[in-house]
Design an enzyme around this catalytic site. Structure first.
Site, PDB file in Angstrom:
ATOM      1  N   ASP A 199       0.835  -1.213   0.000  1.00 30.61           N
ATOM      2  CA  ASP A 199       0.000   0.000   0.000  1.00 30.61           C
ATOM      3  C   ASP A 199       0.862   1.252   0.000  1.00 30.61           C
ATOM      4  OD1 ASP A 199      -2.652  -0.764  -0.142  1.00 30.61           O
ATOM      5  OD2 ASP A 199      -2.875  -1.010   2.015  1.00 30.61           O
ATOM      6  N   GLU A 233      -2.325  -5.679   2.074  1.00 27.60           N
ATOM      7  CA  GLU A 233      -3.062  -6.269   0.953  1.00 27.60           C
ATOM      8  C   GLU A 233      -3.870  -7.508   1.308  1.00 27.60           C
ATOM      9  OE1 GLU A 233      -3.514  -4.984  -1.842  1.00 27.60           O
ATOM     10  OE2 GLU A 233      -1.835  -3.684  -2.282  1.00 27.60           O
TER      11      GLU A 233
END
EC number: 3.1.-.-
Length: 194
Positions: free
Chosen positions: A21, A117
């Site tokens: 991210d 994730e």
């Protein structure tokens, strides 16, 4: 890489968050200026401010990086930024040697990638990423830890691969990866596992 186990573990964990991210960005500006930026984004303000920022600050202090952490609020996410050429190359070099990570670094990286994730439902444990080669490395590490898994292209997300933890090995994944003493997950990101 430093000999300090805390530095290597925290670095690997943060790299997992960055890859999942965030990103490593070399920005070019007018006048031949450039900026090297390390970025981690999250929906949770608490996760960024109370969990990720202190770990990043620890690493910045250990590496004698002079840059400050910035936390920027976007429309739907918070972004942690550090503008530092030294930190950028530190993580870029780590990424280049990812196949050489020791077991502690592997576990920390997987944990960071999962926080970024992963699917935290109780029904499945999954990690998504567009980079199939990266997921294949993570898959090998998990297999070496006795956690069976599969990788396939997710039909619902264009160009994104998913690593599925086998139903039988979910508890082993939680105990081996998520419950490791390194960087415990805040309850809001642990999917009920703490």
């Amino acid at each position: 890489m430093h000999n300090n186990e805390n530095v290597s573990g925290i670095s690997a964990y943060l790299l997992g968050l960055i890859i999942g991210d965030g990103g490593l960005y070399k920005l070019k500006y007018k006048g031949n200026r450039s900026e090297y930026r390390v970025v981690i984004t999250q929906k949770s303000e608490n996760l960024i401010k109370q969990h990720i920022a202190p770990l990043m600050q620890f690493l910045i202090d250990e590496l004698n990086v002079k840059s400050k952490i910035q936390i920027v609020k976007g429309d739907t996410r918070y972004e942690l930024r550090v503008s530092s050429k030294k930190l950028y190359y530190y993580f870029a070099n780590m990424l280049e040697r990812i196949r050489l990570f020791n077991m502690r670094e592997q576990i920390a990286f997987i944990k960071g990638l999962y926080v970024a994730e992963g699917d935290k439902t109780l029904k499945r444990l999954r990690i998504w990423n567009k980079n199939k080669a990266l997921l294949e490395i993570v898959s090998r590490w998990l297999n070496n830890l006795g956690v069976r898994n599969t990788i396939h292209l997710d039909d619902h997300r264009h160009g994104v691969y998913v690593l599925n933890i086998s139903l039988r090995d979910r508890i082993k994944f939680v105990h081996t990866i998520l419950s490791s003493h390194l960087n415990p997950l805040p309850p809001e990101r642990a999917g009920g596992y703490t």
